[in-house]
Design a protein around this motif. Sequence first.
Motif, PDB file in Angstrom:
ATOM      1  N   ASP A   1       0.831  -1.209   0.000  1.00  0.00           N
ATOM      2  CA  ASP A   1       0.000   0.000   0.000  1.00  0.00           C
ATOM      3  C   ASP A   1       0.865   1.257   0.000  1.00  0.00           C
ATOM      4  O   ASP A   1       1.974   1.265   0.523  1.00  0.00           O
ATOM      5  CB  ASP A   1      -0.899   0.022   1.238  1.00  0.00           C
ATOM      6  CG  ASP A   1      -1.840  -1.164   1.288  1.00  0.00           C
ATOM      7  OD1 ASP A   1      -2.363  -1.533   0.217  1.00  0.00           O
ATOM      8  OD2 ASP A   1      -2.045  -1.725   2.383  1.00  0.00           O
TER       9      ASP A   1
ATOM     10  N   ASP B   1       0.396   6.716   4.097  1.00  0.00           N
ATOM     11  CA  ASP B   1      -0.799   7.538   4.309  1.00  0.00           C
ATOM     12  C   ASP B   1      -0.726   8.876   3.590  1.00  0.00           C
ATOM     13  O   ASP B   1      -1.707   9.345   3.025  1.00  0.00           O
ATOM     14  CB  ASP B   1      -1.020   7.769   5.810  1.00  0.00           C
ATOM     15  CG  ASP B   1      -1.578   6.530   6.514  1.00  0.00           C
ATOM     16  OD1 ASP B   1      -1.889   5.552   5.807  1.00  0.00           O
ATOM     17  OD2 ASP B   1      -1.687   6.537   7.748  1.00  0.00           O
TER      18      ASP B   1
ATOM     19  N   GLN C   1     -12.294  -0.621  19.674  1.00  0.00           N
ATOM     20  CA  GLN C   1     -13.317  -0.166  18.727  1.00  0.00           C
ATOM     21  C   GLN C   1     -14.730  -0.322  19.300  1.00  0.00           C
ATOM     22  O   GLN C   1     -15.640   0.449  18.959  1.00  0.00           O
ATOM     23  CB  GLN C   1     -13.195  -0.894  17.381  1.00  0.00           C
ATOM     24  CG  GLN C   1     -13.408  -2.394  17.411  1.00  0.00           C
ATOM     25  CD  GLN C   1     -12.098  -3.145  17.581  1.00  0.00           C
ATOM     26  OE1 GLN C   1     -11.137  -2.601  18.134  1.00  0.00           O
ATOM     27  NE2 GLN C   1     -12.073  -4.380  17.110  1.00  0.00           N
TER      28      GLN C   1
ATOM     29  N   GLU D   1      -1.310  -2.770  12.521  1.00  0.00           N
ATOM     30  CA  GLU D   1      -1.986  -2.298  11.312  1.00  0.00           C
ATOM     31  C   GLU D   1      -3.020  -3.284  10.785  1.00  0.00           C
ATOM     32  O   GLU D   1      -4.144  -2.903  10.425  1.00  0.00           O
ATOM     33  CB  GLU D   1      -0.964  -2.020  10.204  1.00  0.00           C
ATOM     34  CG  GLU D   1      -1.626  -1.533   8.918  1.00  0.00           C
ATOM     35  CD  GLU D   1      -0.647  -1.406   7.772  1.00  0.00           C
ATOM     36  OE1 GLU D   1      -0.915  -0.607   6.865  1.00  0.00           O
ATOM     37  OE2 GLU D   1       0.378  -2.114   7.778  1.00  0.00           O
ATOM     38  N   LYS D   2      -2.650  -4.563  10.734  1.00  0.00           N
ATOM     39  CA  LYS D   2      -3.497  -5.550  10.053  1.00  0.00           C
ATOM     40  C   LYS D   2      -4.861  -5.698  10.698  1.00  0.00           C
ATOM     41  O   LYS D   2      -5.878  -5.827  10.014  1.00  0.00           O
ATOM     42  CB  LYS D   2      -2.791  -6.909  10.012  1.00  0.00           C
ATOM     43  CG  LYS D   2      -1.648  -6.981   9.015  1.00  0.00           C
ATOM     44  CD  LYS D   2      -1.094  -8.396   8.924  1.00  0.00           C
ATOM     45  CE  LYS D   2       0.034  -8.481   7.908  1.00  0.00           C
ATOM     46  NZ  LYS D   2       0.608  -9.842   7.808  1.00  0.00           N
ATOM     47  N   HIS D   3      -4.911  -5.689  12.011  1.00  0.00           N
ATOM     48  CA  HIS D   3      -6.174  -5.941  12.693  1.00  0.00           C
ATOM     49  C   HIS D   3      -6.720  -4.694  13.379  1.00  0.00           C
ATOM     50  O   HIS D   3      -7.734  -4.137  12.970  1.00  0.00           O
ATOM     51  CB  HIS D   3      -6.000  -7.088  13.699  1.00  0.00           C
ATOM     52  CG  HIS D   3      -5.534  -8.357  13.067  1.00  0.00           C
ATOM     53  ND1 HIS D   3      -4.240  -8.817  13.191  1.00  0.00           N
ATOM     54  CD2 HIS D   3      -6.176  -9.249  12.281  1.00  0.00           C
ATOM     55  CE1 HIS D   3      -4.110  -9.950  12.515  1.00  0.00           C
ATOM     56  NE2 HIS D   3      -5.265 -10.237  11.951  1.00  0.00           N
TER      57      HIS D   3
ATOM     58  N   HIS E   1      -7.081  -1.409  11.245  1.00  0.00           N
ATOM     59  CA  HIS E   1      -8.117  -1.624  10.228  1.00  0.00           C
ATOM     60  C   HIS E   1      -9.502  -1.584  10.854  1.00  0.00           C
ATOM     61  O   HIS E   1     -10.429  -0.934  10.336  1.00  0.00           O
ATOM     62  CB  HIS E   1      -7.884  -2.965   9.533  1.00  0.00           C
ATOM     63  CG  HIS E   1      -8.963  -3.335   8.565  1.00  0.00           C
ATOM     64  ND1 HIS E   1     -10.061  -4.105   8.936  1.00  0.00           N
ATOM     65  CD2 HIS E   1      -9.143  -3.039   7.252  1.00  0.00           C
ATOM     66  CE1 HIS E   1     -10.860  -4.259   7.893  1.00  0.00           C
ATOM     67  NE2 HIS E   1     -10.327  -3.626   6.860  1.00  0.00           N
ATOM     68  N   ASP E   2      -9.656  -2.261  11.992  1.00  0.00           N
ATOM     69  CA  ASP E   2     -10.964  -2.298  12.661  1.00  0.00           C
ATOM     70  C   ASP E   2     -11.366  -0.913  13.167  1.00  0.00           C
ATOM     71  O   ASP E   2     -12.531  -0.518  13.063  1.00  0.00           O
ATOM     72  CB  ASP E   2     -10.920  -3.290  13.837  1.00  0.00           C
ATOM     73  CG  ASP E   2     -10.778  -4.732  13.366  1.00  0.00           C
ATOM     74  OD1 ASP E   2     -11.060  -4.996  12.181  1.00  0.00           O
ATOM     75  OD2 ASP E   2     -10.382  -5.580  14.185  1.00  0.00           O
TER      76      ASP E   2
ATOM     77  N   HIS F   1     -10.386   1.963  11.942  1.00  0.00           N
ATOM     78  CA  HIS F   1     -10.697   2.767  10.753  1.00  0.00           C
ATOM     79  C   HIS F   1     -12.138   2.534  10.304  1.00  0.00           C
ATOM     80  O   HIS F   1     -12.888   3.489  10.056  1.00  0.00           O
ATOM     81  CB  HIS F   1      -9.720   2.408   9.628  1.00  0.00           C
ATOM     82  CG  HIS F   1      -9.905   3.204   8.363  1.00  0.00           C
ATOM     83  ND1 HIS F   1      -9.331   4.436   8.172  1.00  0.00           N
ATOM     84  CD2 HIS F   1     -10.630   2.933   7.243  1.00  0.00           C
ATOM     85  CE1 HIS F   1      -9.683   4.894   6.971  1.00  0.00           C
ATOM     86  NE2 HIS F   1     -10.462   4.008   6.399  1.00  0.00           N
ATOM     87  N   GLN F   2     -12.517   1.265  10.209  1.00  0.00           N
ATOM     88  CA  GLN F   2     -13.887   0.934   9.790  1.00  0.00           C
ATOM     89  C   GLN F   2     -14.906   1.419  10.824  1.00  0.00           C
ATOM     90  O   GLN F   2     -16.006   1.865  10.469  1.00  0.00           O
ATOM     91  CB  GLN F   2     -14.020  -0.585   9.578  1.00  0.00           C
ATOM     92  CG  GLN F   2     -13.183  -1.128   8.431  1.00  0.00           C
ATOM     93  CD  GLN F   2     -13.504  -0.456   7.101  1.00  0.00           C
ATOM     94  OE1 GLN F   2     -14.672  -0.243   6.750  1.00  0.00           O
ATOM     95  NE2 GLN F   2     -12.465  -0.116   6.352  1.00  0.00           N
TER      96      GLN F   2
ATOM     97  N   GLU G   1     -16.875   7.904   4.242  1.00  0.00           N
ATOM     98  CA  GLU G   1     -15.495   7.625   3.819  1.00  0.00           C
ATOM     99  C   GLU G   1     -14.820   8.904   3.336  1.00  0.00           C
ATOM    100  O   GLU G   1     -13.634   9.148   3.616  1.00  0.00           O
ATOM    101  CB  GLU G   1     -15.486   6.563   2.722  1.00  0.00           C
ATOM    102  CG  GLU G   1     -15.859   5.178   3.220  1.00  0.00           C
ATOM    103  CD  GLU G   1     -16.030   4.161   2.094  1.00  0.00           C
ATOM    104  OE1 GLU G   1     -16.060   4.583   0.918  1.00  0.00           O
ATOM    105  OE2 GLU G   1     -16.134   2.956   2.394  1.00  0.00           O
TER     106      GLU G   1
ATOM    107  N   ARG H   1      -1.936   8.225  11.581  1.00  0.00           N
ATOM    108  CA  ARG H   1      -1.730   6.850  12.052  1.00  0.00           C
ATOM    109  C   ARG H   1      -0.235   6.536  12.133  1.00  0.00           C
ATOM    110  O   ARG H   1       0.532   6.900  11.254  1.00  0.00           O
ATOM    111  CB  ARG H   1      -2.413   5.862  11.099  1.00  0.00           C
ATOM    112  CG  ARG H   1      -3.884   6.155  10.855  1.00  0.00           C
ATOM    113  CD  ARG H   1      -4.570   5.014  10.117  1.00  0.00           C
ATOM    114  NE  ARG H   1      -3.795   4.561   8.983  1.00  0.00           N
ATOM    115  CZ  ARG H   1      -3.918   3.348   8.429  1.00  0.00           C
ATOM    116  NH1 ARG H   1      -4.770   2.471   8.934  1.00  0.00           N
ATOM    117  NH2 ARG H   1      -3.195   3.006   7.379  1.00  0.00           N
TER     118      ARG H   1
END
Length: 601
Positions: A125, A128, A531, A557-559, A562-563, A565-566, A584, A598
């Motif tokens: 990716d 940011d 979260q 970052e992976k979990h 991401h959670d 952010h959502q 978004e 982040r």
Amino acid sequence: MQLQVMNSPFNQEQAELLNRLLPTFTESQKVWLSGYLAGAASAPLASVLGVPSQQGTTEGTASKEVTILYGSQTGNARGLAKKASTTLEGKGFQVTVSAMSDFKPNNIKKVKNLLIIVSTHGEGDPPDNALTFHEFLHGKRAPKLEDLNFSVLSLGDSSYEFFCQTGKQFDARLEELGGTRLYPRFDCDLDYDEPAAEWLEGVISSLGEAKGGIPALTQGTATQTVESTFSRTNPFRAEVLDNLNLNGRGSNKETRHLELSLEGSGLSFEPGDALGIYPENDPELVDLLLEELKWNPEESVTINKQGEVLSLKDALTTYYEITTLTKPLLEKAAKLTASNELQELLNDNEKVKSYLEGHDLLDVVREFGPVNSSPQEFVSILRKMPARLYSIASSLNANPDEVHLTIGAVRYNAHGRDRKGVCSIFTAERLQPGDTVPVYIQHNENFKLPANSETPIIMVGPGTGVAPFRSFMQEREETGAEGKSWMFFGDQHFVTDFLYQTEWQKWLKDGVLTRMDVAFSRDTAEKVYVQHRMLEQSKELFQWLQEGAHVYICGDEKHMAHDVHQTLIGIIEKEGSLSREEAEAYLADMQQQKRYQRDVY
């Protein structure tokens, strides 16, 4: 600083012109001009500044203009961009340097010479601060760029599957849009200094050819740039002041609080910056590897182009990486072992990807040996030991000449062997007060407190992600910041894993911290994470966003990241009565304004 006519040799008109011009200069331009005025005062100013006279060449100054755009997550690309700018300005070029997030994408049409310096984050990716520009350039609105000359320097880590993916994408897309490569793309691994220097040298040569030669350096130009004595390539040996386990008895975790002295280093940092540590490999692992290779540990090997020599044991302990495998390393090892099994493995990308996870160099030697080479040939295929970056957990204002870190010890079993994190176990098991360790400061402009101390901040940092927020709070307490602050912290157990609990409680009591929500996932029948706490407070959290709060996330970052952010998108969608797309866009706009930052790994 305003120039006053009184007590100066300038008339009113000259003083006004200088007062308008001087604030527009970059630091390197000021250094350059002062060097010129000191050493070449008899020469015409316009000629040295590169301003064409009325009888000058017809070739426009645009050929001397270079734009450098960088995309950086941890600061490496930014640092290289600044160095490239200084070097190019010293050669007489007019340079504009900008983070991709600060560059207006449509202005790409006006650029003639473009240098892209960009890292790849996570699983291929963009970092940011490159997301918006990357999306624009790869979208339908991207313009044709037939007049553009460009070159890309790509930073990455060859242990990841999508090595330098973002740089490759920029390189391909700029060509697709009609741009012409000024110089071929360079893809750099973790030890990027030499290839980056080679790339810049090639770029400068190409720019010189394009405009008929490189301007001669004026006396006192580049040599006057002052840099810190200690850096990534010249680390400072910091003394260990304290090394404590933050977790209580019975915890499943070991989190070290490490305090280091920076006294005498001249190093400085801000909340949000990171510290790089050069660790040493586990001596037991080195002994096992040497035993398997059946080589004399005291045999000398040359470790770099400068001809530095170490014993094989010292080289494997202090200089080379032996715990992380990459596909390029396996390909080189296959030539030294002549192993059919290893060659078959390399022919299957999925098997290679699986093998890289959790195996190390000792596994390769044991499974695909013997190694048919000399020790010198063997070490030449290894990567240099990279530094490990840790978010700084202290404020320099609150703790002068010190830097604090929060490091989770990594231990696990994989493929029938116990494994240890290189740096985390180096600090947990082998660093004692009085020892010294090589360190440097990694500045991170992408993770900074708001300039206005009255701005509200929301911090989300479970586990060791709490580190930079301890720094934030120390800084805000020290400076008397009045803005509201809200912390979301999580870990496994309240009793054993509430990191820096007494400090957080004191900040709450004193009003430095406005509120705190915690989630201890193993203390309830159903696991609760940060979260979930955010969702419980969604209405108030959205109100803070509407008031202009800055949101910070630090940690996995992976979990987790991401959670979270959502979850933020969901909160904005619900409380703002917006569609998913609008929510978004709301968060993307926050990111563009640097209100959503982040520090994830």
